[in-house]
Design a protein around this motif. Structure first.
Motif, PDB file in Angstrom:
ATOM      1  N   ALA A  50       8.984   7.402   2.774  1.00  0.00           N
ATOM      2  CA  ALA A  50       9.327   7.075   1.327  1.00  0.00           C
ATOM      3  C   ALA A  50       8.621   5.956   0.709  1.00  0.00           C
ATOM      4  N   VAL A  51       7.642   5.414   1.671  1.00  0.00           N
ATOM      5  CA  VAL A  51       6.774   4.600   0.953  1.00  0.00           C
ATOM      6  C   VAL A  51       5.242   5.027   1.419  1.00  0.00           C
ATOM      7  N   LYS A  52       4.398   4.479   0.822  1.00  0.00           N
ATOM      8  CA  LYS A  52       2.772   4.950   1.035  1.00  0.00           C
ATOM      9  C   LYS A  52       2.407   4.139   2.162  1.00  0.00           C
ATOM     10  N   ALA A  53       2.791   3.061   2.171  1.00  0.00           N
ATOM     11  CA  ALA A  53       2.425   1.880   3.400  1.00  0.00           C
ATOM     12  C   ALA A  53       3.284   0.788   3.408  1.00  0.00           C
ATOM     13  N   GLY A  70       1.992   0.359  -9.163  1.00  0.00           N
ATOM     14  CA  GLY A  70       2.704   1.396  -9.105  1.00  0.00           C
ATOM     15  C   GLY A  70       2.568   1.959  -7.654  1.00  0.00           C
ATOM     16  N   HIS A  71       2.061   1.542  -6.930  1.00  0.00           N
ATOM     17  CA  HIS A  71       2.018   2.013  -5.439  1.00  0.00           C
ATOM     18  C   HIS A  71       3.499   1.623  -4.619  1.00  0.00           C
ATOM     19  N   ASN A 129      -8.260   3.159  -4.140  1.00  0.00           N
ATOM     20  CA  ASN A 129      -8.191   4.331  -3.027  1.00  0.00           C
ATOM     21  C   ASN A 129      -7.270   4.433  -1.962  1.00  0.00           C
ATOM     22  N   LEU A 130      -5.794   4.046  -2.364  1.00  0.00           N
ATOM     23  CA  LEU A 130      -5.042   3.969  -1.358  1.00  0.00           C
ATOM     24  C   LEU A 130      -4.201   5.379  -1.430  1.00  0.00           C
ATOM     25  N   GLU A 131      -4.170   5.894  -2.740  1.00  0.00           N
ATOM     26  CA  GLU A 131      -3.514   7.003  -2.530  1.00  0.00           C
ATOM     27  C   GLU A 131      -4.321   8.458  -2.130  1.00  0.00           C
TER      28      GLU A 131
END
Length: 741
Positions: free
Chosen positions: A335-338, A309-310, A280-282
């Motif tokens: 530039a990063v999701k988290a 791949g995150h 669910n992160l994305e």
């Protein structure tokens, strides 16, 4: 004023002083009833709005309710003020505007005491964008200190930021601080809850600020700011600000954040928590922060997400200074999701559009939780905040609960050592007091702010001031910590509004239901977990093998403890690089290992699944020379566990089992823990090679695998290796089930 005005100002061409003031610095507040007073207030407001416009890069802006009143108290009244307002309200606008107004009136630079490098970086950047000439002195910019000192001497710095620890640096304290105190126009204490024992993030060096306040000239205004203070903390900070200066201007606003949508999702295991993130992160909005309670936990989560791949990065106490700055910038630039972070990424990190905060494991109090989730939604209408409580949370809370409280016996031992020997460095004290470096340095800070010791050139020295252990105070603080932990459990289990619960924990008089959290409006977060995520989480948490680095140097001062070892460990006595199955703090095997080492389970042979995992570690080791035999250390507490592990590895690896070393002179007495010097002294000369083992060691054609249950300080393995090497072993490769950290 916009939500973040003053903390995220647009670029500005440079500092321009406002018009000259008609109100003298230090004039009393309270002239509102006179025509002169009203005129002075009107002019000051006009000047302040001009400065605010430059801070935010546009005209026509105005202050939030209370902002101008705080500025007026500082600039016109020369008062001491405490501002308790939610994150993103614009507390930095208060001290930047006040600083420039005071500078225009001939005042000296503002000194801001700020707790974290990340916070300092943001504050300096915001100040410079607004035309405020700012500089910071901290551990990350030592090469710039001389230049900053020259700028200060030339009156070219409007705002100087320092850490509370810098106030006890001998050179800064003795050479620079007195001149700063003489010239200071304004003192700002950011994240002021750190002053208080009752604050969720108490830091001993913050208590030193009370002494600084007491030596300031009476007309120098002082501002303390925080977003996380309940009534007890407010009262404590207020008392410390007051000193002998009379009353304190207190500005307290509503703390609830309308942009946050709170939720709690209880999952049964670390595997299911990680699987939820993988699934669910994305879907979470924008970019954000995933908090973990331990360094190992954060690193494990970050690695698993990256491998799936995150785009995430770890941010912990083990992250280097440059890497931290790069990670912060990567998150700000989306530039990063988290960032997967510990509390090392906390107070003051400024990204207005941060879209989410997820906690894997709960902080130990609702106030600490509120402080961390306050990073989200500062400049947006919506941000998601989700807590995934962990099964080991309470154990982790207990470990940290009393870490800032001194142990009476060890504190007195430190004072005796300093009184007997004069100035001693921390490594020298380690050889005299059975306490590891990190807790020793924390204890020295506590003793320093109590006035019993002081940091000097070359180390630490006793001041001669009597010190008494305040057991009653520490008992009260410990009880408060337990109450906070129970309150956090109540937050997890409440059926009432979660934002209202947090606001009530902060004694917010305007606490009210938010209408948005999962209890008010229903679960807003996904609960499904993909099958592939379950498999990925299982693989990630099933990962085995942690490097066990050999000790290279004997601790200093061993001769004082009767041990004739010093300097580098001789090549013919040193152990080779080793492995452990996992750290106790790891998300995967950490749980089963904690059940063995921290629980009440009786000694028993190693479980088959754990033995297979250990065999996997050996299969992946990649050693340059395969061991030719397996030995183990003796164990009083877990003899079956250690012996069965060694014998199992020998059998599966088709290696001879050579038996176990024996205790001499009664064996070690103190067990794990303590300083390096005392730990080595405890095990020195306590291991012997049995008579039947010696010929096999001398005839061995390669290294032996030495098995133990847990590596704590590594001095047990180091001393056992020395004994085996002196008995003829060509090499020793250590293997343990666990690393303690």
């Amino acid at each position: 004023m916009a939500e973040n005005a003053g903390s995220n100002a647009a670029a500005h061409p440079g500092y321009a002083a406002p018009p000259p003031a008609t109100t003298a610095p230090g004039a009393a507040v309270g002239q509102e009833g006179t025509a002169t007073g009203r005129a002075a207030e009107t002019q000051l407001r006009a000047e302040a709005r001009q400065v605010l416009g430059r801070l935010v890069g546009r005209d026509g802006v105005d202050f939030h309710p209370g902002q101008f009143e705080a500025i007026e108290a500082l600039v016109s009244g020369g008062r001491r003020a405490l501002v308790v307002q939610r994150t993103g309200w614009g507390k930095s606008a208060v001290y930047f505007v006040a600083s420039l107004l005071l500078r225009a009136r001939g005042a000296g630079p503002t000194l801001i005491v700020s707790p974290l490098l990340a916070l300092m970086r943001d504050q300096v950047a915001a100040a410079e964008r607004a035309g405020v000439r700012a500089a910071a002195i901290n551990s990350a910019n030592a090469l710039e200190w001389d230049e900053i000192r020259a700028r200060l001497a030339a009156d070219e710095v409007d705002v100087l930021l320092v850490s509370p620890e810098r106030l006890n640096n001998p050179r800064f304290r003795d050479e620079q601080l007195p001149e700063l105190v003489r010239r200071m126009g304004l003192l700002v204490i950011d994240e002021a809850h750190c002053i208080s024992d009752w604050g969720h993030d108490f830091r001993p060096d913050y208590r030193r600020i009370r002494d600084l306040i007491q030596v300031l000239p009476g007309n120098v205004p002082v501002l303390a700011t925080t977003a996380t203070a309940n009534e007890r903390v407010v009262h404590d900070v207020q008392e410390q600000l007051a000193a002998d200066a009379g009353d304190v201007f207190v500005l307290r606003g509503p703390l609830a954040r309308k942009s946050l949508r709170l939720g709690v999702l209880k999952l049964p295991s670390p595997r299911s928590q990680l699987a939820w993130l993988l699934s669910n992160l994305e879907s979470l909005p924008g970019s954000g922060i995933i908090y973990a309670l331990t360094v190992s936990g954060a690193e494990d989560i970050a690695r698993a997400l990256r491998e799936a791949g995150h785009h995430v990065l770890a941010y912990t106490g083990r992250t280097g200074t440059e890497e931290r700055a790069e990670a912060e910038q990567a998150l700000k630039a989306n530039a990063v999701k988290a960032l997967v972070a510990t509390s090392a990424l906390g107070m003051g990190f400024d990204k207005p559009d941060l879209g989410f905060v997820v906690h894997v494991g709960a902080p130990s109090s609702p106030v600490a939780y509120y402080q961390q989730v306050g990073r989200a939604g500062r400049g947006t209408d919506n941000a998601d905040v989700l807590l995934l409580p962990g099964t080991a949370d309470r154990d982790i809370w207990q470990y940290f609960a009393t870490s800032s409280m001194p142990d009476r016996e060890r504190a007195e031992a430190v004072l005796v050592a300093l009184n007997e020997s004069g100035t001693l460095s921390a490594p020298q004290l380690e050889a005299r007091v059975n306490l590891r470096r990190t807790p020793l340095e924390l204890l020295l800070k506590v003793l320093a702010v109590d006035g019993a010791v002081q940091r000097v050139s070359g180390g630490w020295a006793a001041t001669g001031t009597p010190w008494a252990y305040d057991g009653e105070r520490y008992a009260r603080v410990a009880a408060a910590r337990v109450a906070e932990q129970n309150a956090m459990l109540d937050y997890e289990n409440t059926s009432a509004c979660r934002m209202e619960f947090l606001a009530l924990a902060l004694d917010d008089p305007e606490a009210a239901p938010c209408g948005r959290c999962d209890n008010c409006a229903g679960a807003w977060y996904p609960t499904g977990i993909e099958e592939s995520a379950n498999a990925g989480a299982q693989a990630a948490l099933g990962r085995v093998g942690v490097e066990l680095e050999p000790r290279a140097m004997w601790p200093g001062g061993m001769d004082r403890l009767g041990v004739p070892l010093k300097g580098k460990i001789k090549p013919e006595e040193i152990m080779g690089p080793g492995r452990a199955l996992a750290r106790l703090t790891d998300l995967g095997w950490g749980g089963p290992l904690r059940a063995i080492f921290e629980g009440e389970a009786p000694d028993a042979p190693i479980p088959d699944e754990m033995l297979r995992a250990c065999v996997q570690v050996l299969a992946q080791w990649g050693w340059s020379e395969r061991p030719v035999a397996v030995l183990n250390l003796p164990s009083r507490r877990r003899p079956q566990l250690v012996r069965s592990l060694a014998q199992g590895l020998a059998e599966i690896g088709k290696l001879p089992y050579g038996g176990e070393l024996e205790y001499r002179h009664g064996g070690p007495r103190n067990g794990p823990g303590g300083s390096s010097a005392f730990r080595l002294a405890d095990v020195y000369g306590q291991f012997g090679v049995p008579e039947q083992m010696a010929p096999n060691l001398a005839a061995a054609s390669g290294p032996v695998l030495l098995v133990d249950d847990i590596a704590d300080s590594r001095w047990t393995l180091t001393e056992a290796t020395r004994v085996l090497r002196l008995a003829g072993a060509p090499g020793v490769l250590p293997f343990t089930l666990a690393l303690s950290a």
